[in-house]
Design a protein around this motif. Structure first.
Motif, PDB file in Angstrom:
ATOM      1  N   LEU A  72       0.818  -1.215   0.000  1.00  0.00           N
ATOM      2  CA  LEU A  72       0.000   0.000   0.000  1.00  0.00           C
ATOM      3  C   LEU A  72       0.854   1.267   0.000  1.00  0.00           C
ATOM      4  O   LEU A  72       0.355   2.350  -0.328  1.00  0.00           O
ATOM      5  CB  LEU A  72      -0.942  -0.004   1.208  1.00  0.00           C
ATOM      6  N   ARG A  73       2.132   1.161   0.387  1.00  0.00           N
ATOM      7  CA  ARG A  73       3.030   2.321   0.356  1.00  0.00           C
ATOM      8  C   ARG A  73       3.600   2.583  -1.031  1.00  0.00           C
ATOM      9  O   ARG A  73       4.155   3.640  -1.287  1.00  0.00           O
ATOM     10  CB  ARG A  73       4.201   2.116   1.321  1.00  0.00           C
ATOM     11  N   HIS A  74       3.489   1.625  -1.928  1.00  0.00           N
ATOM     12  CA  HIS A  74       4.191   1.698  -3.198  1.00  0.00           C
ATOM     13  C   HIS A  74       3.642   2.780  -4.115  1.00  0.00           C
ATOM     14  O   HIS A  74       4.329   3.233  -5.027  1.00  0.00           O
ATOM     15  CB  HIS A  74       4.150   0.345  -3.911  1.00  0.00           C
ATOM     16  N   GLY A  75       2.403   3.198  -3.901  1.00  0.00           N
ATOM     17  CA  GLY A  75       1.805   4.204  -4.763  1.00  0.00           C
ATOM     18  C   GLY A  75       2.473   5.563  -4.697  1.00  0.00           C
ATOM     19  O   GLY A  75       2.247   6.409  -5.564  1.00  0.00           O
TER      20      GLY A  75
ATOM     21  N   ASP B  81       7.575   6.623  -8.197  1.00  0.00           N
ATOM     22  CA  ASP B  81       7.570   6.630  -9.659  1.00  0.00           C
ATOM     23  C   ASP B  81       8.050   5.306 -10.233  1.00  0.00           C
ATOM     24  O   ASP B  81       7.730   4.967 -11.382  1.00  0.00           O
ATOM     25  CB  ASP B  81       8.470   7.758 -10.175  1.00  0.00           C
ATOM     26  N   GLY B  82       8.826   4.578  -9.481  1.00  0.00           N
ATOM     27  CA  GLY B  82       9.335   3.279  -9.894  1.00  0.00           C
ATOM     28  C   GLY B  82       9.732   2.491  -8.675  1.00  0.00           C
ATOM     29  O   GLY B  82      10.120   3.062  -7.651  1.00  0.00           O
ATOM     30  N   PHE B  83       9.634   1.168  -8.782  1.00  0.00           N
ATOM     31  CA  PHE B  83       9.927   0.318  -7.630  1.00  0.00           C
ATOM     32  C   PHE B  83      10.778  -0.864  -8.074  1.00  0.00           C
ATOM     33  O   PHE B  83      10.444  -1.562  -9.035  1.00  0.00           O
ATOM     34  CB  PHE B  83       8.619  -0.186  -7.003  1.00  0.00           C
ATOM     35  N   LEU B  84      11.896  -1.055  -7.377  1.00  0.00           N
ATOM     36  CA  LEU B  84      12.814  -2.158  -7.639  1.00  0.00           C
ATOM     37  C   LEU B  84      12.531  -3.251  -6.624  1.00  0.00           C
ATOM     38  O   LEU B  84      12.759  -3.068  -5.428  1.00  0.00           O
ATOM     39  CB  LEU B  84      14.258  -1.669  -7.518  1.00  0.00           C
TER      40      LEU B  84
ATOM     41  N   ARG C 228      -5.216  -2.295  -7.403  1.00  0.00           N
ATOM     42  CA  ARG C 228      -4.003  -1.720  -7.973  1.00  0.00           C
ATOM     43  C   ARG C 228      -4.237  -0.273  -8.390  1.00  0.00           C
ATOM     44  O   ARG C 228      -3.401   0.595  -8.168  1.00  0.00           O
ATOM     45  CB  ARG C 228      -3.538  -2.543  -9.173  1.00  0.00           C
ATOM     46  N   SER C 229      -5.396  -0.032  -8.992  1.00  0.00           N
ATOM     47  CA  SER C 229      -5.729   1.328  -9.412  1.00  0.00           C
ATOM     48  C   SER C 229      -5.914   2.245  -8.212  1.00  0.00           C
ATOM     49  O   SER C 229      -5.424   3.379  -8.201  1.00  0.00           O
ATOM     50  CB  SER C 229      -6.998   1.302 -10.260  1.00  0.00           C
ATOM     51  N   LEU C 230      -6.604   1.747  -7.195  1.00  0.00           N
ATOM     52  CA  LEU C 230      -6.844   2.548  -5.995  1.00  0.00           C
ATOM     53  C   LEU C 230      -5.534   2.880  -5.289  1.00  0.00           C
ATOM     54  O   LEU C 230      -5.332   4.001  -4.803  1.00  0.00           O
ATOM     55  CB  LEU C 230      -7.780   1.798  -5.049  1.00  0.00           C
ATOM     56  N   ALA C 231      -4.625   1.903  -5.236  1.00  0.00           N
ATOM     57  CA  ALA C 231      -3.340   2.105  -4.563  1.00  0.00           C
ATOM     58  C   ALA C 231      -2.337   2.858  -5.434  1.00  0.00           C
ATOM     59  O   ALA C 231      -1.323   3.343  -4.930  1.00  0.00           O
ATOM     60  CB  ALA C 231      -2.742   0.756  -4.159  1.00  0.00           C
ATOM     61  N   GLY C 232      -2.626   2.969  -6.733  1.00  0.00           N
ATOM     62  CA  GLY C 232      -1.705   3.658  -7.643  1.00  0.00           C
ATOM     63  C   GLY C 232      -0.357   2.979  -7.738  1.00  0.00           C
ATOM     64  O   GLY C 232       0.685   3.657  -7.698  1.00  0.00           O
ATOM     65  N   LEU C 233      -0.352   1.652  -7.880  1.00  0.00           N
ATOM     66  CA  LEU C 233       0.916   0.921  -7.872  1.00  0.00           C
ATOM     67  C   LEU C 233       1.803   1.355  -9.040  1.00  0.00           C
ATOM     68  O   LEU C 233       1.329   1.546 -10.163  1.00  0.00           O
ATOM     69  CB  LEU C 233       0.664  -0.582  -7.933  1.00  0.00           C
ATOM     70  N   PRO C 234       3.099   1.497  -8.788  1.00  0.00           N
ATOM     71  CA  PRO C 234       4.046   1.981  -9.814  1.00  0.00           C
ATOM     72  C   PRO C 234       4.499   0.848 -10.722  1.00  0.00           C
ATOM     73  O   PRO C 234       4.219  -0.329 -10.466  1.00  0.00           O
ATOM     74  CB  PRO C 234       5.209   2.486  -8.959  1.00  0.00           C
TER      75      PRO C 234
END
Length: 269
Positions: A18-21, A24-27, A99-105
């Motif tokens: 839930l923090r990932h939103g 801009d990018g996540f490794l 995914r849309s609600l959380a805005g996953l990158p």
């Protein structure tokens, strides 16, 4: 805790996704898959592109101002917000509405052949875990004894394999072996996936900074030991006889996705 209970706990009780939103990018990286190396090279490329100081060392703490933990506050406001983790994500990541609600990158998924991961992990942490190779290969279904073993790898592989299959455009799979063959190409691919315009000369400089010889001069005296460890035995020797029987049995029992690997053949890189 049984293995099935541990899988359920990972899938339903880990809400860190839930923090990932905020990013801009996540490794997201499998353990012992060149995490320090890729992060350090990308951080150098970011620094040179945006005209800020490079990280002093390649350690996790030194690179966090560029690619941090999900809980970290921004250090350089001019940089895109990037984070990394070894996380095994909640089932929320399986559902389009969540995914849309959380805005996953967009995710860069860094993996390596399991044989190499296991050999590297045991070589790196043998001084701490104090078990022989065969006992380590048998693993711990409960997930408490080792930082990484075949049970942890299966949980990570299966969750991210499932998400990659369901949402392929959101995941850039980055294999360690491919990065070894073309580190500049990997940095460029990750940057494009995250919609970051790295300067070509910054990528070239980052690859030069990421050689083993250059990184040996950037060891953080405050960081964990043995990051630049060198395994002494070949994978062919390590995965033979009883060891191969244990490994092959766990692979057949636990893994649902291969993430592009032939599990039974040692990699060349």
């Amino acid at each position: 805790m049984t293995y099935a209970a541990r899988v359920w706990n990972d899938n339903w009780m880990n809400f860190s996704v839930l923090r990932h939103g905020a990013f801009d990018g996540f490794l997201v990286t499998s353990k012992n898959s060149g995490t320090h190396w890729v992060k350090y090279m990308f951080a150098v490329a970011l620094a040179d592109t945006y005209g800020i100081p490079r990280p002093e060392y390649f350690s996790e703490n030194a690179v966090r101002p560029y690619i941090g933990w999900p809980k970290d506050d921004p250090v350089f406001p001019q940089l895109p917000r990037l984070a990394f983790s070894h996380t095994i994500p909640h089932r929320l990541a399986d559902w389009s509405w969540a995914r849309s609600l959380a805005g996953l990158p967009p995710y860069a998924l860094c993996v390596r052949h399991p044989m190499s991961i296991l050999a590297s992990h045991h070589a790196k942490w043998e001084y701490d875990i104090q078990v022989d190779w065969l006992e380590y290969l048998r693993g711990d279904p409960d997930g408490k004894r080792y930082r990484c073993d075949l049970y942890w790898l299966a949980r990570f592989w299966n969750r991210w394999g499932h998400i990659e299959k369901a949402f392929p455009s959101s995941i850039l799979r980055v294999q360690y072996e491919g990065t070894r063959a073309d580190p500049a190409g990997t940095l460029d691919a990750i940057a494009r996936h995250w919609k970051i315009a790295l300067k070509p000369e910054a990528i070239t400089a980052a690859v030069e900074a990421g050689t083993k010889e250059a990184m040996a001069l950037k060891v953080d005296p405050e960081a964990e030991p043995n990051v630049l460890q060198n395994r002494q035995q070949s994978l062919e020797d390590l995965f033979s006889g009883e060891a191969m029987d244990i490994y092959a049995g766990r692979i057949r029992e636990l893994f649902q996705y291969d993430l592009g690997y032939d599990f039974m053949t040692p990699p060349k890189a």
